[in-house]
Design a protein around this motif. Structure first.
Motif: not given
Length: 167
Positions: A74-80, A82-89
């Motif tokens: 999550v942290e490595s992709l954050y910025g590109k 949102h945290a919510g989108e990343l946590e969903v995937i």
């Protein structure tokens, strides 16, 4: 059917039209990542769409709160994204399921790279009609538009066509 992990925009959209529980009618399990829950429940926007409904559904265990285990991804992709989108995937992959409920185009594209099937707010409404959980899609789409939900006219027409309704 199956279980899904849901992002904030579909929660807000379905809440606007009074159909948030549609997700639990359509899927065996509905998971809400912590970042999505925090965004909706603790966000200080003038309109609090979904806030009380989401809190109630999580408290009643109709929706399940999910804590993503792979925080480093999550942290490595954050910025590109949102945290919510990343946590969903990432959460959906951890759960071993295959579908996510999200609307944002870039996040939907990323979900496909993770071999997930994205379903949007509109797709959930169409699925609800096909499964006889809702009678009509058009009034719900019109309600979304009246409440500032952004929807391309092409998508509006396509949704009505898929729902076998006239514009």
């Amino acid at each position: 059917m199956s279980r899904v992990t849901v992002n904030s925009t579909p929660i807000i959209g379905l809440s606007i039209v009074g159909q948030l529980t549609l997700l639990s009618d359509l899927f065996d399990g509905v998971y809400v990542p912590e970042a999505v829950y925090q965004e909706i429940v603790h966000h200080h926007a003038p309109r609090h769409y979904g806030k009380e409904e989401l809190k109630r559904l999580v408290n009643e265990e109709v929706f399940r709160l999910y804590h993503v285990k792979n925080r480093s991804l999550v942290e490595s992709l954050y910025g590109k994204f949102h945290a919510g989108e990343l946590e969903v995937i990432i959460g959906e992959k951890e759960l071993g399921a295959q579908a996510v409920v999200m609307d944002e185009h870039a996040a939907r594209s990323l979900s496909k790279q993770f071999f997930l099937r994205p379903i949007g707010t509109i797709g959930a409404l169409i699925l609800g009609k096909k499964n006889r959980k809702i009678a009509e899609v058009k009034p719900l789409l019109d309600n979304l538009l009246d409440n500032g939900f952004y929807l391309f006219q092409r998508l509006y027409r396509e949704a009505l066509s898929l729902a076998e309704e006239t514009p």
